[in-house]
Design an enzyme around this catalytic site. Structure first.
Site, PDB file in Angstrom:
ATOM      1  N   ALA A 101       3.209   1.839   2.915  1.00  0.00           N
ATOM      2  CA  ALA A 101       4.450   1.070   2.742  1.00  0.00           C
ATOM      3  C   ALA A 101       5.412   1.808   1.816  1.00  0.00           C
ATOM      4  O   ALA A 101       6.617   1.847   2.051  1.00  0.00           O
ATOM      5  CB  ALA A 101       4.151  -0.327   2.207  1.00  0.00           C
ATOM      6  N   CYS A 159       0.807  -1.213   0.000  1.00  0.00           N
ATOM      7  CA  CYS A 159       0.000   0.000   0.000  1.00  0.00           C
ATOM      8  C   CYS A 159       0.847   1.272   0.000  1.00  0.00           C
ATOM      9  O   CYS A 159       2.067   1.250   0.047  1.00  0.00           O
ATOM     10  CB  CYS A 159      -0.936  -0.003   1.200  1.00  0.00           C
ATOM     11  SG  CYS A 159      -0.046   0.152   2.762  1.00  0.00           S
ATOM     12  N   ARG A 184      12.490  -4.117   6.175  1.00  0.00           N
ATOM     13  CA  ARG A 184      13.316  -3.843   4.986  1.00  0.00           C
ATOM     14  C   ARG A 184      14.749  -3.653   5.453  1.00  0.00           C
ATOM     15  O   ARG A 184      14.996  -3.037   6.475  1.00  0.00           O
ATOM     16  CB  ARG A 184      12.819  -2.592   4.239  1.00  0.00           C
ATOM     17  CG  ARG A 184      11.593  -2.882   3.390  1.00  0.00           C
ATOM     18  CD  ARG A 184      11.067  -1.643   2.712  1.00  0.00           C
ATOM     19  NE  ARG A 184      11.950  -1.130   1.695  1.00  0.00           N
ATOM     20  CZ  ARG A 184      12.034  -1.622   0.448  1.00  0.00           C
ATOM     21  NH1 ARG A 184      11.290  -2.631   0.083  1.00  0.00           N
ATOM     22  NH2 ARG A 184      12.864  -1.100  -0.419  1.00  0.00           N
ATOM     23  N   HIS A 239       5.367   6.699  -2.637  1.00  0.00           N
ATOM     24  CA  HIS A 239       6.633   7.303  -3.069  1.00  0.00           C
ATOM     25  C   HIS A 239       6.402   8.776  -3.393  1.00  0.00           C
ATOM     26  O   HIS A 239       7.144   9.646  -2.965  1.00  0.00           O
ATOM     27  CB  HIS A 239       7.171   6.625  -4.332  1.00  0.00           C
ATOM     28  CG  HIS A 239       7.396   5.150  -4.198  1.00  0.00           C
ATOM     29  ND1 HIS A 239       7.304   4.299  -5.266  1.00  0.00           N
ATOM     30  CD2 HIS A 239       7.705   4.386  -3.130  1.00  0.00           C
ATOM     31  CE1 HIS A 239       7.559   3.064  -4.868  1.00  0.00           C
ATOM     32  NE2 HIS A 239       7.806   3.100  -3.569  1.00  0.00           N
TER      33      HIS A 239
END
Lengths: 540, 461
Positions: A63, A60, A94, A192
Site C-alpha cells: 500500500a 502494508c 486514493r 515508501h
C-alpha cells in the site's frame, strides 16, 4: 464546552489498564504527552511491529509503495503481481487527482494485475508476469511499466527484477520492479522507502537532453494531489513565479521524474514518504531540500517566504509578499466569519505519517484546541524532529529494507549553494533539511499516541469527547455512531482541496459544518427524551 | 475526453493480464460472512494490509463500522510461520474486545507458507487463551483460488463446522443460507418465510449488523446476526435451502453429508422466476400454503411487467458482477423482454457457461459472456465499444464506462461506493423485483426524456 481531562499520565494508565501485561508495557512506550516549545522532547516508540489482534489502523508495504508513492503517476502502467485483491483494493481508492490534458495519457482509472492463481503459486509466476507485461505493452503502449510484488511473490521466489530487466530489453521502454511484499517492514512506511529507492535507481535524472526553461526551479516532494491539493499548490507557485519541475507524485508523469534533477530546490511536503529521495538527490545532484507545509494559510505563507528567501532574488521575494497579501484577503474574511462558531472547540487527529501534524495548523487558525494526535506509521524523526536521526536504531523487522548507497554523480553533481551561502541562509531561517516533528509545541496537556488502536480510540473518545475526530474510513462510522463527527484526513470525505489558500477556505467551511451540524441533536426520538407521560393523563 | 481513454474496440487475446477486475479476493467475503454471526469478531491471519483493505472496502460499501483483527505478520513470521502471531492475537482479542466468537480466515500469505489453522486453534485452546464458553472458528481462504464469493462460501462452511450439532431431536425448521447478498436481501428472504409461517434459521444474517441505526452509542457487536446457539440447531432442521450456487453449495452439502439434513441449492431469488422457486421450495419443504399476501405481491410484479413491456422490450443490457447475482439477473432481464447482450463475471465456474447458454437459447441476439480470469470490465467495455447497449448493471466501478459511453448505470452488487440503498432496500423477492424494475424504468425513461426531440417529448409514459 465541557472541561476536558488534562492529566495525560492518568489517562494513559486507563488506556492500558485492561491490556495483557506485555502488551501494556509495549503500548506505554508509544503514549506520551506533547511538549511546550523549546522543552526537551521525550523519546517515543514508533515504527515497531504491530501488536497482533489489537485492531490497528495500519496497512502494508504494498500500500505504501504502489498505493501511495508510485500509484499516482498517470502515464506509468502500475502492474500488481499477485492475486487479485491487492490490485483491486488500490484501484481508485486514493483520491490522487489527475489532469491528463487533451492529448495526455492517464492510466489512473485502470487496475492492472497478473491475477495469480494456485497454479502460479505452485509453479511460479514469472512466466505469467512476463506475458502480462507483453500484453500490457501491446494493448496500452505505455512509456513505462512498474511492477509491484505482493505477499506470496517473495515466498515463492519469483525474481521480478530479472523479469523487469529482460522485458525492458525486449520492449525498449522503462520497466522496473518493486519488492514491496506486504509483510516487509511493519507498515506502509517500508513501501515508501522501497518506492523511493526504485524511482531513484531507475527513473530520476534519466533525461539530460530536455532543457527545463524558467526561473526558480523547484520540485514538490511528497504531495499526492488528494482532492486537488497539488493543483492549488501549483496555482500558487505559478502565481509567485516559481517553476515547478516535478511533483512526487500527484498528477505526475514519468518524464517529470526523468528531468527532476534540473530543479534547484527540493521542497518536501510529506516528510515520511519522500525524505529518502530528498536526501539521495542532494547527495547525487547537489540539490538542497527544505521542509514546507501548504496545509494552513499561515503555514503556506511561511513556506513561500522560505522558498523565496532561498533564491535570494528581490523581485521574487516582493512577488511572493504581494501574492500572500492578496490571497490572505479572502482567507481572513472567511476565518473572521467562521471563527466565532469554532473557537474553543476541540479536535484529535490520528492519521498516516504527516497529516496529523500538518492539519494542526488549520485547526489553530480556527482557534480550535488539539487534544491529541498521532501517526499510524511515522518514525521518531516525524515525532521528535530530524535531530534524533543519528540515535534511531533500525530494529529486526525493518532491517531488510534496502538502504541505497548514493554517491555524488561524477558529471552532474552541482552544489546549488556554497557552504557559506547555506550557512547564511540557514541563519535567515531557510532551515535546510530541518523538520521539527509533531510533538514540540503541542503542549503537555495533549496526548501523543503512535499506532493507536481501536481500544485506545474508544477510550479516548469516552474520556475527552472531542468536538471532532480526524482519522480514516475504518474509524469514520465507529466514531460517528457515538455522535462525534469524524473528518477523514486521507480522502477528505470527498472534499478538498485543503492545501494552499483556497484549500484553507474549503477547510474552514467544512469544519464549521461538521462541528455545528444539527444531526447529532436528532438521535433521540421525542419519546426517548421526555419524562413520564403526564400529558396522556388527559381525561375527557 | 474519455476517462478510460486507452480502451479501444480492438480486442486482443489476453492470457495473463487482468484489467479492471470483475471480482476481488476471498478474505473480504469471509469477513462479510463472519459479521453475520452475533458477537463475532472476524480475524485475518496474514499481514495487516489485507485486513485494512477488506475493512475499508466493506466500510465504503456500507457506511458502517467494520471491525476486524489481524495477525500482523512480519517478515520473520512469514518465514517461520504465524503461530505465535495468531495465538497472541487471540489472547489480545478476548482480553480487549470480549467477543463470543473469533472467526479466523487466511490470506495468500499464511496459505502459501502453510499455516495450519486447526492446529493453531487447538493450541490456543490448550494454552488457555480461549475463555470458557467462548469460541474460535476458522476457514481457509487462499486469495489465489476463486474470488470473494469463494471466501464467503468457505467461511459459511467454517461457521457451520464450528457450531452445528446433531442432538437427535429434530425440529421443524428450515435452514436458509442466503448467499452473497445484502443485509436488506437477507431481511426480505426472512420476511417472505415469515409471511408463509415457515420457521427458518438463517446463517449468516447481516441484517441489523451492516445497516444499523445511529443511537449515540457504538456497539461493536450489534444485537443482530445468527447466534451460535441458533446455528448449533441446524443439524436438527428438516431441510436446507441455499440461495446461490457459488456461495452456498459447500454449506448445503456439508449439512447434508454431516447431519443428513437434505438440501436444495436455488438461484438467488432475484426477479420473478427465481423468487417463485424460493417461495415454492419453502412451500414444499414446510407443507404450508402460499398466503394471498404473497400472491398479491407476485401479481404486482406481473402487472408492472405488463404495463411497461414496451419500454423493456429489446433493450440491450451489459452486466458485470458475481455469478449468483448475474445468473439471476440475466434470467430476470430476459423475463422483462430485455437482451443480456454482454456479461462478465471474474468468478470462474463451468456451470456459468452452461446456465448462460440455457438462458440465452431463445434470445434473438448474439449475446457474449465470459467468466473467470480475463473476464474483466476492460473486456466488457471493449465489447460495448463495438456494439452499444442501452443499460449497464453492476458495481460502482462501471460508472467510468457509463460516463464514457453515455449509458445509464444501475448500481447492483459489490461494491457500491457512491450511492445509498443497497443496504436498506432489497433486490430479492417480489418487492426486490419491483424495486429493480423501478430502477430500470427510471433509467430508461429518463434517457428517453433527455434524448427526445421537442415534438416527441411526452407527458405520459
Amino acid at each position: 464546552m465541557s472541561t476536558k481531562p488534562t492529566n495525560v499520565e492518568e489517562i494513559k494508565k486507563e488506556l492500558i489498564a485492561k491490556m495483557p501485561t506485555k502488551v501494556a508495557r509495549k503500548r506505554a512506550k508509544s503514549i506520551l504527552p506533547g511538549t511546550e516549545m523549546g522543552e526537551p522532547i521525550p523519546e517515543i516508540q514508533s515504527n515497531v511491529r504491530t501488536i497482533p489482534g489489537i485492531i490497528t489502523q495500519r496497512g502494508c508495504t504494498y500500500a505504501g509503495c504502489k498505493g501511495v508513492v508510485l500509484g499516482p503517476s498517470r502515464d506509468i502502467v502500475n502492474l500488481t503481481h499477485g492475486p487479485i485483491g491487492c490490485g483491486f483494493y488500490s484501484w481508485l481508492t486514493r483520491r490522487n487527482q489527475t489532469e491528463a490534458g487533451p492529448d495526455g495519457e492517464n492510466f489512473i482509472p485502470y487496475s492492472f494485475s497478473t491475477d495469480m492463481t494456485e497454479h502460479d503459486i505452485v509453479f511460479g509466476g514469472e512466466k505469467k508476469l512476463r506475458a502480462a507485461i507483453k500484453e500490457a505493452y501491446d494493448t496500452f503502449h505505455p512509456k513505462a511499466i512498474s511492477i509491484f510484488s505482493t505477499c506470496p511473490v517473495g515466498l515463492i521466489g519469483d525474481d521480478i527484477h530479472a523479469v523487469a530487466r529482460t522485458m525492458q530489453e525486449e520492449l525498449g521502454i522503462t520497466i522496473f520492479a518493486n519488492s514491496c511484499e506486504g509483510y516487509k517492514g511493519v507498515s506502509q512506511s517500508a513501501g515508501h522507502h522501497i518506492a523511493n529507492n526504485q524511482i531513484m535507481k531507475h527513473v530520476i535524472g534519466t533525461d539530460d537532453d530536455t532543457k527545463i526553461e524558467g526561473k526558480f526551479k523547484v520540485n514538490m516532494l511528497g504531495e499526492y494531489n488528494i482532492g486537488g491539493d497539488a493543483f492549488e499548490i501549483e496555482r500558487i507557485l505559478e502565481k509567485c513565479g516559481f517553476t515547478l519541475v516535478a511533483t512526487f507524485s500527484g498528477n505526475s508523469t514519468v518524464q517529470d521524474f526523468r528531468v527532476a534533477h534540473n530543479a534547484d530546490l527540493n521542497t518536501v511536503m510529506c516528510h515520511r514518504s519522500l525524505n529518502y529521495v530528498a536526501e539521495m538527490m542532494e547527495t547525487k545532484f547537489g540539490i538542497p531540500w527544505i521542509k514546507v507545509n501548504f496545509i494552513g494559510a499561515e503555514a503556506s505563507a511561511k513556506s513561500l517566504r522560505r522558498m523565496a528567501a532561498y533564491f535570494e532574488d528581490q523581485e521574487l521575494i516582493d512577488r511572493v509578499e504581494a501574492v500572500i497579501a492578496e490571497e490572505l484577503v479572502a482567507v481572513n474574511k472567511v476565518v473572521e466569519e467562521i471563527k466565532p462558531r469554532t473557537a474553543g472547540k476541540t479536535a484529535m487527529l490520528f492519521v498516516g505519517g504527516s497529516r496529523a501534524h500538518h492539519y494542526q495548523e488549520l485547526f489553530k487558525e480556527l482557534d480550535m484546541k488539539i487534544l491529541g494526535a498521532g501517526y499510524e506509521f511515522a518514525h521518531r524523526d516525524d515525532y521528535e524532529g530530524r535531530h534524533v536521526l543519528p540515535n534511531i536504531k533500525v530494529d529486526a523487522d525493518s532491517r531488510n529494507i534496502e538502504e541505497l548507497e548514493i554517491l555524488p554523480d561524477p558529471e552532474r553533481y552541482k552544489p546549488r549553494k556554497t557552504e557559506a551561502e547555506m550557512a547564511r541562509l540557514n541563519e535567515k531561517g531557510v532551515d535546510f533539511k530541518g523538520y521539527e516533528g509533531m510533538i514540540e509545541g503541542m503542549g503537555k496537556n495533549a496526548m501523543v499516541i503512535d499506532d493507536i488502536n481501536h481500544y485506545e480510540t474508544e477510550k479516548l473518545l469516552e474520556i475527552y469527547k472531542p468536538d471532532i475526530f480526524c482519522a480514516g474510513i475504518k474509524e469514520k462510522f465507529i466514531v460517528q455512531k457515538m455522535g462525534i463527527p469524524l473528518k477523514q484526513l486521507h480522502n477528505y470525505d470527498m472534499g478538498g482541496p485543503y492545501a494552499g489558500f483556497n484549500g484553507a477556505i474549503n477547510w474552514y467551511r467544512d469544519i464549521d459544518r461538521m462541528v455545528n451540524t444539527k444531526v447529532w441533536a436528532l438521535i433521540k426520538a421525542p419519546w426517548q427524551s421526555t419524562g413520564p407521560e403526564l400529558e396522556a393523563t388527559y381525561v375527557a | 475526453m474519455a476517462l478510460l481513454r486507452h480502451t479501444t474496440g480492438e480486442i486482443k487475446e489476453r492470457s495473463a493480464l487482468t484489467v479492471n477486475p470483475a471480482k476481488t479476493c476471498q478474505p473480504v467475503g469471509a469477513m462479510y460472512a463472519a459479521l453475520g454471526v452475533k458477537g463475532c469478531f472476524p480475524h485475518s491471519h496474514g499481514s495487516q494490509g489485507c485486513c485494512a483493505y477488506h475493512r475499508s472496502a466493506l466500510t465504503r460499501h456500507y457506511k458502517e463500522p467494520v471491525v476486524a483483527g489481524t495477525s500482523s505478520f512480519t517478515e520473520g513470521s512469514s518465514v517461520f510461520g504465524g503461530q505465535s502471531n495468531l495465538i497472541a492475537a487471540i489472547d489480545n482479542i478476548f482480553t480487549l474486545y470480549d467477543p463470543e466468537v473469533i472467526a479466523i480466515h487466511t490470506t495468500c500469505l499464511s496459505e502459501t507458507i502453510g499455516d495450519d489453522l486447526r492446529q493453531i486453534s487447538q493450541k490456543a485452546i490448550d494454552d488457555g487463551k480461549v475463555p470458557t464458553g467462548k469460541h474460535i472458528i476458522y476457514a481457509s481462504t487462499p486469495s489465489y483460488v476463486g474470488t470473494h464469493v469463494t471466501g464467503y462460501a468457505n467461511m459459511v462452511k467454517g461457521i457451520l463446522k464450528g457450531f452445528v450439532k446433531k442432538t437427535g431431536t429434530p425440529n421443524d425448521k428450515i435452514n436458509v443460507i442466503p448467499g452473497f447478498c445484502e443485509p436488506s436481501d437477507m431481511a426480505e428472504m426472512r420476511r417472505l418465510a415469515a409471511m408463509m409461517g415457515v420457521d427458518i434459521t438463517m446463517v449468516p444474517d447481516t441484517n441489523g449488523v451492516l445497516n444499523g441505526p445511529l443511537t449515540g452509542k457504538y456497539e461493536m457487536y450489534p444485537n443482530a446476526g445468527a447466534t451460535p446457539a441458533e446455528i448449533a440447531t441446524m443439524g436438527d432442521s428438516k431441510a436446507t435451502i441455499g440461495l446461490g450456487r457459488w456461495a452456498t453449495t459447500e454449506a448445503v452439502n456439508y449439512l447434508d453429508s454431516e447431519f443428513k439434513v437434505p438440501g436444495k441449492v436455488l438461484p438467488l431469488p432475484i426477479g420473478l422466476k427465481a423468487t417463485d422457486m424460493y417461495v415454492d421450495m419453502l412451500r414444499r419443504l414446510s407443507g404450508k400454503d402460499v398466503p394471498d399476501a404473497i400472491n398479491f405481491e407476485r401479481g404486482q410484479v406481473v402487472d408492472i411487467i405488463s404495463d411497461y413491456s414496451q419500454y423493456f422490450y429489446g433493450k440491450k443490457v451489459a452486466m458485470a458482477g458475481d455469478p449468483d447475482q448475474i445468473l439471476a439477473l440475466v434470467e430476470f432481464v430476459i423475463t422483462l423482454g430485455m437482451i443480456p447482450a454482454y456479461t462478465v463475471t471474474g468468478t470462474a465456474g463451468k456451470y456459468f457457461d452452461e446456465r448462460m447458454k440455457e438462458l440465452l437459447k431463445d434470445v434473438p441476439y448474439d449475446c457474449k459472456f465470459k467468466c473467470g480470469g480475463e473476464a474483466d470490465m476492460f473486456l466488457l467495455h471493449q465489447w460495448i465499444k463495438n456494439d452499444h447497449v442501452d443499460l449497464l448493471i453492476g458495481n460502482t466501478y462501471l460508472k467510468y464506462i457509463a460516463r464514457d459511453e453515455d449509458i445509464p448505470l444501475i448500481r447492483h452488487g459489490f461494491p457500491i461506493l457512491d450511492r445509498v440503498g443497497h443496504q436498506y432496500f432489497p433486490s430479492v423477492g417480489y418487492s426486490g423485483a419491483m424495486r429493480l424494475m423501478e430502477k430500470f424504468l427510471g433509467a430508461i425513461l429518463d434517457r428517453e426524456d433527455r434524448d427526445a426531440p421537442e415534438t416527441r417529448f411526452e407527458l405520459q409514459m
